[in-house]
Design a protein around this motif. Structure first.
Motif, PDB file in Angstrom:
ATOM      1  N   ARG A  18     -19.681  -9.525   0.872  1.00 18.85           N
ATOM      2  CA  ARG A  18     -18.244  -9.519   1.172  1.00 18.85           C
ATOM      3  C   ARG A  18     -17.779 -10.921   1.555  1.00 18.85           C
ATOM      4  O   ARG A  18     -16.691 -11.358   1.162  1.00 18.85           O
ATOM      5  N   ALA A  19     -18.605 -11.648   2.300  1.00 22.60           N
ATOM      6  CA  ALA A  19     -18.240 -13.013   2.689  1.00 22.60           C
ATOM      7  C   ALA A  19     -18.143 -13.929   1.467  1.00 22.60           C
ATOM      8  O   ALA A  19     -17.214 -14.741   1.351  1.00 22.60           O
ATOM      9  N   VAL A  20     -19.088 -13.798   0.550  1.00 22.75           N
ATOM     10  CA  VAL A  20     -19.048 -14.603  -0.682  1.00 22.75           C
ATOM     11  C   VAL A  20     -17.829 -14.218  -1.511  1.00 22.75           C
ATOM     12  O   VAL A  20     -17.135 -15.074  -2.083  1.00 22.75           O
ATOM     13  N   CYS A  21     -17.550 -12.920  -1.565  1.00 23.60           N
ATOM     14  CA  CYS A  21     -16.383 -12.440  -2.309  1.00 23.60           C
ATOM     15  C   CYS A  21     -15.092 -13.026  -1.747  1.00 23.60           C
ATOM     16  O   CYS A  21     -14.235 -13.497  -2.503  1.00 23.60           O
ATOM     17  N   ILE A  22     -14.956 -13.028  -0.438  1.00 25.62           N
ATOM     18  CA  ILE A  22     -13.751 -13.585   0.198  1.00 25.62           C
ATOM     19  C   ILE A  22     -13.630 -15.066  -0.129  1.00 25.62           C
ATOM     20  O   ILE A  22     -12.538 -15.560  -0.445  1.00 25.62           O
ATOM     21  N   LYS A  78       7.270  13.487  -2.995  1.00 23.22           N
ATOM     22  CA  LYS A  78       7.735  12.130  -3.280  1.00 23.22           C
ATOM     23  C   LYS A  78       7.160  11.174  -2.236  1.00 23.22           C
ATOM     24  O   LYS A  78       7.130  11.498  -1.047  1.00 23.22           O
ATOM     25  N   ILE A  79       6.701  10.018  -2.688  1.00 25.69           N
ATOM     26  CA  ILE A  79       6.216   9.007  -1.756  1.00 25.69           C
ATOM     27  C   ILE A  79       7.418   8.415  -1.016  1.00 25.69           C
ATOM     28  O   ILE A  79       8.361   7.922  -1.640  1.00 25.69           O
ATOM     29  N   VAL A  80       7.368   8.487   0.311  1.00 23.65           N
ATOM     30  CA  VAL A  80       8.499   8.004   1.109  1.00 23.65           C
ATOM     31  C   VAL A  80       8.126   6.817   1.995  1.00 23.65           C
ATOM     32  O   VAL A  80       8.993   6.218   2.625  1.00 23.65           O
ATOM     33  N   GLU A  81       6.829   6.491   2.053  1.00 22.10           N
ATOM     34  CA  GLU A  81       6.409   5.352   2.874  1.00 22.10           C
ATOM     35  C   GLU A  81       5.072   4.837   2.373  1.00 22.10           C
ATOM     36  O   GLU A  81       4.154   5.621   2.108  1.00 22.10           O
ATOM     37  N   VAL A  82       4.963   3.523   2.215  1.00 22.40           N
ATOM     38  CA  VAL A  82       3.708   2.885   1.818  1.00 22.40           C
ATOM     39  C   VAL A  82       3.457   1.702   2.743  1.00 22.40           C
ATOM     40  O   VAL A  82       4.296   0.827   2.886  1.00 22.40           O
ATOM     41  N   GLU A  83       2.308   1.708   3.384  1.00 21.36           N
ATOM     42  CA  GLU A  83       1.864   0.566   4.190  1.00 21.36           C
ATOM     43  C   GLU A  83       0.554   0.081   3.599  1.00 21.36           C
ATOM     44  O   GLU A  83      -0.407   0.835   3.473  1.00 21.36           O
ATOM     45  N   ARG A  84       0.518  -1.192   3.203  1.00 22.37           N
ATOM     46  CA  ARG A  84      -0.664  -1.692   2.510  1.00 22.37           C
ATOM     47  C   ARG A  84      -0.884  -3.145   2.889  1.00 22.37           C
ATOM     48  O   ARG A  84       0.018  -3.974   2.762  1.00 22.37           O
ATOM     49  N   ASN A  85      -2.098  -3.465   3.367  1.00 22.19           N
ATOM     50  CA  ASN A  85      -2.438  -4.828   3.755  1.00 22.19           C
ATOM     51  C   ASN A  85      -3.771  -5.212   3.132  1.00 22.19           C
ATOM     52  O   ASN A  85      -4.696  -4.400   3.067  1.00 22.19           O
ATOM     53  N   THR A  86      -3.862  -6.462   2.683  1.00 28.87           N
ATOM     54  CA  THR A  86      -5.098  -6.976   2.105  1.00 28.87           C
ATOM     55  C   THR A  86      -5.728  -7.956   3.074  1.00 28.87           C
ATOM     56  O   THR A  86      -5.087  -8.916   3.502  1.00 28.87           O
ATOM     57  N   GLY A  87      -6.991  -7.713   3.423  1.00 30.69           N
ATOM     58  CA  GLY A  87      -7.698  -8.605   4.334  1.00 30.69           C
ATOM     59  C   GLY A  87      -9.154  -8.214   4.444  1.00 30.69           C
ATOM     60  O   GLY A  87      -9.498  -7.029   4.308  1.00 30.69           O
ATOM     61  N   GLY A  88     -10.025  -9.195   4.645  1.00 38.97           N
ATOM     62  CA  GLY A  88     -11.443  -8.913   4.776  1.00 38.97           C
ATOM     63  C   GLY A  88     -12.073  -8.369   3.517  1.00 38.97           C
ATOM     64  O   GLY A  88     -13.116  -7.718   3.566  1.00 38.97           O
ATOM     65  N   GLY A  89     -11.440  -8.628   2.355  1.00 40.41           N
ATOM     66  CA  GLY A  89     -11.985  -8.138   1.098  1.00 40.41           C
ATOM     67  C   GLY A  89     -11.638  -6.696   0.789  1.00 40.41           C
ATOM     68  O   GLY A  89     -12.172  -6.113  -0.157  1.00 40.41           O
TER      69      GLY A  89
END
Length: 366
Positions: free
Chosen positions: A182-186, A247-258
């Motif tokens: 994961r560290a190499v990927c990041i 119906k989708i009414v809320e999306v929370e999405r964060n990218t971090g740490g791979g």
């Protein structure tokens, strides 16, 4: 019906749509979007011809099998496309380390693009593709594979990124393999390609999830054009619980740490009006909550599909306003065993929940 002695048919251009649909369903939201994998697989098949698919029983005991997969955040992989040179660099380094040629490659996971991309890799390398994988679905971490549960070691991990870097890791166990890879990927921009679990066919026979490519193809064909109600047909084939239509009414999405982490909220419509569920995500859909109660959880499979077409919607393409159905169904029996739950049960993802099969949970409290 294909007999146990028959080998699977080679994969051709005509098989790609069904394979991609099936892999997207089995990806449970993760594994990378199949849409980014289809063009490269199609081009590779046109350049090199059909890919031979083999069962592990077709191979000699000492034949070398290597698990290959992409690693990283699906949101990044959706935009930073892989290079055709990456599998070649992995092949060259693995064969240098092993001192002999690879006999077949295997998808690390059958879910998402990680189930489709191996078709391109096998075509480019001129190698057969094993009708198996390490998950029977998609999971986000390296140790979450059947080979680890069955006691095989991942003491060599080879990684190749899109700019040409090749890294060889010698971890002491699967958990260290996850941390280091994961560290190499990041460092590679949160997207890389990986080869691990160098194993003989004799070792693989009791350690892999058998028949996963055939399963993905069958799932994809169950929702082919012309099916009257694709979602109902899919649910029937999978023996899945249809947790909610809405119906989708809320999306929370964060990218971090791979990883991609977050949640999505689905507001029920039609017969499900007045209901609301929240799906927790770490690359894949992990847990479905309704009014504080669990409706389904890992390791059972949870997939969000388009309410009209039954096409799976990956976590990186979830959007406000999409009309969806949420399906959940039983995982491979290995993951329900105590040793499997220790690796991929809810507590392995930080949820203080005891696993209960989806068959018991889907209608609790409704």
């Amino acid at each position: 019906m294909q007999s146990a002695s028959d080998s699977p048919e080679p994969l051709t251009e005509d098989d790609l749509p069904a394979l991609a649909r099936g892999c997207a369903i089995l990806g449970t939201g993760g594994g990378g979007s199949v849409e980014t994998a289809i063009p490269s697989a199609l081009q590779a098949l046109r350049e090199h011809g059909p890919v031979r698919v083999v069962r592990v029983t077709d191979l000699e005991d000492d034949a070398l099998i290597v698990s290959m997969s992409s690693i990283g955040a699906p949101t990044v992989g959706h935009e930073m496309l892989a290079s055709a040179e990456q599998p070649k660099r992995l092949r060259d380094e693995v064969e240098r380390i092993a001192g002999r040629p690879i006999a077949a490659i295997m998808a690390g996971e059958i879910g998402g693009s990680n189930g489709v991309e191996p078709v391109a890799w096998a075509a480019h390398l001129g190698l057969p593709l094993l009708d198996a994988d390490g998950m029977g679905r998609a999971f986000p971490e390296l140790q979450m594979v059947s080979m680890h549960v069955r006691g095989l070691t991942s003491d060599v991990v080879v990684m190749a990124d899109v700019v040409g870097n090749v890294t060889v890791l010698r971890p002491i166990d699967a958990m260290w393999a996850e941390r280091q890879a994961r560290a190499v990927c990041i460092a590679s921009g949160a997207s890389s390609m990986m080869a691990n679990y160098l194993m003989t066919a004799a070792q693989a026979r009791d350690a892999v999830i058998d028949g996963s490519i055939s399963t993905a193809l069958a799932i994809g064909r169950s929702t082919a054009a012309g099916v009257g109600d694709p979602v109902a047909a899919l649910a029937t084939w999978l023996d899945a619980r249809r947790l909610i239509d809405g119906k989708i009414v809320e999306v929370e999405r964060n990218t971090g740490g791979g990883f991609v982490r977050g949640s999505v909220v689905v507001d029920g419509t039609g017969a499900d009006g007045g209901r609301m569920v929240r799906i927790e995500i770490q690359n894949e859909n992990l847990v479905v909550f309704e009014s504080g109660e669990v409706r389904a959880s890992v390791p059972d499979l949870i997939t969000v599909v388009d309410a009209q077409t039954a096409e799976a919607i990956s976590t990186e393409t979830l959007r406000y306003g999409q009309r969806v159905a949420v399906l959940a169904w039983a995982c491979h029996p290995l993951w329900r065993a105590p040793e499997g739950l220790a690796v991929v049960g809810p507590r392995a993802f930080g949820y203080h929940l005891d696993y209960r099969p989806v068959e018991e949970l889907a209608h609790v409290g409704l």
